[in-house]
Design an enzyme around this catalytic site. Structure first.
Site, PDB file in Angstrom:
ATOM      1  N   HIS A 200     -43.846  -3.448 -27.700  1.00  0.00           N
ATOM      2  CA  HIS A 200     -44.510  -4.690 -28.836  1.00  0.00           C
ATOM      3  C   HIS A 200     -45.352  -3.340 -29.844  1.00  0.00           C
ATOM      4  CE1 HIS A 200     -43.991  -7.073 -25.066  1.00  0.00           C
ATOM      5  NE2 HIS A 200     -44.110  -8.386 -26.601  1.00  0.00           N
ATOM      6  N   GLU A 442     -35.419 -15.142 -20.731  1.00  0.00           N
ATOM      7  CA  GLU A 442     -36.333 -13.227 -21.219  1.00  0.00           C
ATOM      8  C   GLU A 442     -35.859 -12.641 -19.786  1.00  0.00           C
ATOM      9  OE1 GLU A 442     -39.827 -12.664 -23.819  1.00  0.00           O
ATOM     10  OE2 GLU A 442     -40.785 -14.720 -22.174  1.00  0.00           O
ATOM     11  N   ASP A 466     -37.459  -8.567 -23.806  1.00  0.00           N
ATOM     12  CA  ASP A 466     -37.020  -8.685 -22.408  1.00  0.00           C
ATOM     13  C   ASP A 466     -36.642  -8.583 -21.380  1.00  0.00           C
ATOM     14  OD1 ASP A 466     -40.442  -8.274 -21.827  1.00  0.00           O
ATOM     15  OD2 ASP A 466     -40.965 -10.071 -22.739  1.00  0.00           O
ATOM     16  N   CYS A 513     -34.449 -14.689 -30.125  1.00  0.00           N
ATOM     17  CA  CYS A 513     -35.406 -13.665 -30.841  1.00  0.00           C
ATOM     18  C   CYS A 513     -35.652 -12.331 -31.011  1.00  0.00           C
ATOM     19  CB  CYS A 513     -36.690 -15.135 -30.728  1.00  0.00           C
ATOM     20  SG  CYS A 513     -37.355 -14.703 -29.535  1.00  0.00           S
TER      21      CYS A 513
END
Ligand code: PEP
Ligand code: MG
Length: 591
Positions: A200, A442, A466, A513
């Site tokens: 992240h 994910e 993920d 996404c």
């Protein structure tokens, strides 16, 4: 000064040239030692001199602030100056040196601990958080005492610096919670010793739209504060103390890069349509409501992923319903009827509320994260669902649930959503009764069972970051396995394809996404596989759009099918490169 280069993993392209700004935790470097009686006066003087140096530095920065610098910048420096003048920081440590016969660094650290403890007792949130200011001021004093080279500006002061003094953030590691704070400041680049390509922190670095490199291993030890460095985000290379020729070469490359970016601006208002007329939705990912400005500037036609967890970070208490409602409503209204897909809280693993939180479970990525956490904390979830529903009255909001692995999680979520709706109905609060509910695919289990999820959801969104992590068993945050991260692994492509087919069969829209959506080298493959919606950081929209404008879907579909039948990455990679060339040849036919 010797010139050398360090190699890491480039996570955001572009070239930056500037001074290294080392983010160090000076507090960790403080040691305790005793002094003989005859050195005590000198030590007290050393302490007073350090305080005077920091004051001088801060005053200098304050007076050099640009006229249009944000007012809070000056206020921030003012607060620090005030703290330095307060006896509890400027005098009390002298007594500690005297009484304990200890070094100055230790004395001010002891005093800081005491002040911080007092701050912790304060009820008022805002005032309690001011303890961070105390820590920052003390860090500056300690850096001077430790002989760190002249203090450079802290993050808050950076935006006042002029072009020639671009700063490049060099850190061992930066938590996502820290990185979100850098969003407000002007760094020219961002480099860290650790971190995976889709951690992240890396994602945030990309969203800053500045060159960034992670996994440099020892940058923090090898680079010194204030040294001139070049960051090549595309190649993943940092050049320290470059000689004149290298500098000239990179300045040239930098200009070229900037020129290319400017050229891309020409297609900002062009619709993302393939050569054979198929429209592709290009949506943006955001972390905070203010990101909407970048979304608009990039010409995105909606928000495909609003990661709400960033509203929950850098604080001790959860945001209440009103605070959340205001944030979600702000985004919905700013998007003026365009789609805004808001993801429910995805806390856990590398995204902790408080950066100081120590993760104690052995495998946090496999632990109580995202929807698992929300279902275990129904009150927190209820508050968020109510805030989302209330905001849905003000725009085109859809709700997205992260990390689903079983249908029972989805069903529990639906029950809680109904409960939230009921409570609002009872109070006569308006919301969109038909708000769409989507699920993130994910986890491989969800992709394999995508039809069942598509059956009970309004839309699907593939979180490739993920999905790759869990399919290939690669910790997103671990640079030691970063080289194994490969979105073109045949198993990853098959799971994506299964999800797309499930959506097609049940008439539900499917988007991507994860970071794959923003990688222009993969655009042709993804649309060839059947995707019609991609959501990415705003900074990638134009380069992806350019690929779409050059794509002939009929040719891409047939070739993508061939790629999906392959089982070996080494064969897949050249074919994807060829796929990118096919349409280019169509655009520029050979004479
Ligand atoms: C993903 O996993 O691809 C995703 C978009 O979610 P996040 O990166 O926030 O985990
Ligand atoms: Mg995810």
């Amino acid at each position: 000064m010797t010139s050398f280069s360090i190699h890491g993993v480039g996570v955001s392209s572009g070239i930056a040239i500037g001074q290294a700004h080392l983010i160090s935790n000076a507090l960790l470097e403080v040691v305790h030692y005793q002094l003989p009686m005859h050195l005590i006066d000198d030590e007290i003087k050393r302490f007073s001199d350090a305080i005077a140096t920091v004051k001088y530095d801060l005053e200098k920065i304050n007076s050099s602030l640009r006229k249009n610098a944000p007012a809070e910048l000056s206020a921030f420096i003012g607060t620090h100056l005030m703290m330095l003048s307060d006896k509890s920081l400027s005098e009390a440590p002298k007594k500690i040196i005297q009484n304990e016969k200890c070094n100055a660094e230790w004395a001010i650290k002891l005093q800081m601990d005491e002040i911080v403890e007092q701050f912790e007792q304060i009820e008022d949130n805002y005032l309690r958080e001011r303890k961070q200011d105390v820590i920052q001021v003390v860090e500056r004093v300690i850096k001077v005492l430790l002989g760190h080279p002249s203090q450079l500006a802290t993050e808050q002061q950076l935006s006042a610096l002029s072009e020639e003094h671009k700063l490049i953030l060099v850190a061992h590691d930066i938590s996502p919670a820290d990185a979100i704070q850098f969003k407000q400041h002007e760094f020219a680049a961002f480099i860290t010793d650790v971190g995976g390509i889709t951690s992240h922190t890396a994602i945030l670095a990309r969203s800053l739209n500045i060159p960034s490199i992670v996994a440099l291993q020892k940058a923090r030890d090898l680079i010194r504060d204030g040294e001139l460095i070049i960051v090549d985000g595309k190649q993943g290379v940092v050049i320290v103390n470059p000689d004149k020729n290298i500098l000239t070469e990179y300045r040239l490359r930098q200009e070229q890069w900037e020129l290319e970016q400017q050229k891309l601006q020409r297609i900002k208002s062009t619709k993302a349509v393939t050569l054979d007329g198929i429209n592709i939705d290009l949506f943006a990912n955001i972390e905070v409501p203010d990101d909407v400005t970048a979304v608009k500037a990039a010409g995105a036609t909606g928000i495909g992923l609003y990661r709400t967890e960033f509203l929950f970070m850098n604080r001790r208490e959860m945001p209440d319903e009103e605070e959340q409602f205001i944030a979600y409503k702000k985004v919905a209204e700013a998007m003026k009827g365009d789609v805004v897909i808001i993801r429910t809280l995805d806390l856990g693993a590398d995204k902790q509320m408080n950066p100081d939180t120590v993760v104690t479970c052995a495998n946090p990525a496999l632990g109580l994260r995202a929807i698992r956490y929300c279902l275990s904390e129904p009150q927190i979830f209820h508050t968020q669902l109510r805030a989302l529903l209330r905001a849905s009255h003000f725009g085109n909001i859809k709700i997205l649930v992260p990390m689903l692995s079983t249908l029972s999680e989805l069903r529990q979520t639906k029950l809680l959503l109904e409960r939230a709706k009921l409570s609002l109905r009872k109070q006569g609060v308006l919301f969109n009764e038909n708000i769409a509910l989507g699920g993130m695919i994910e986890i491989p289990a969800a992709a394999i069972n995508a039809e069942a999820f598509a059956n009970e959801l309004d839309f699907l969104s593939i979180g490739t970051n993920d999905l790759i992590q869990y399919t290939l068993a690669i910790d997103r945050t671990d640079d030691a396995v970063a080289h194994l991260y490969n979105p073109l692994h045949p198993s990853v492509l098959k799971l994506i394809s299964m999800t797309i087919k499930a959506g097609e069969k049940l008439g539900k829209s499917v988007s991507v996404c994860g970071e794959m959506a923003g990688d222009a080298k993969l655009t042709k493959l993804l649309i060839g596989m059947g995707l019609r919606q991609l959501s990415m950081h705003p900074s990638h929209i134009l380069s992806v759009k350019q690929q779409i404008l050059h794509s002939q879907l009929s040719a891409l579909s047939a070739n993508s099918r061939k790629i999906l039948n392959l089982t070996d990455i080494e064969k897949i990679e050249p074919l994807v490169a060829k796929l990118n060339r096919i349409a280019d040849l169509r655009m520029h036919p050979r004479p």
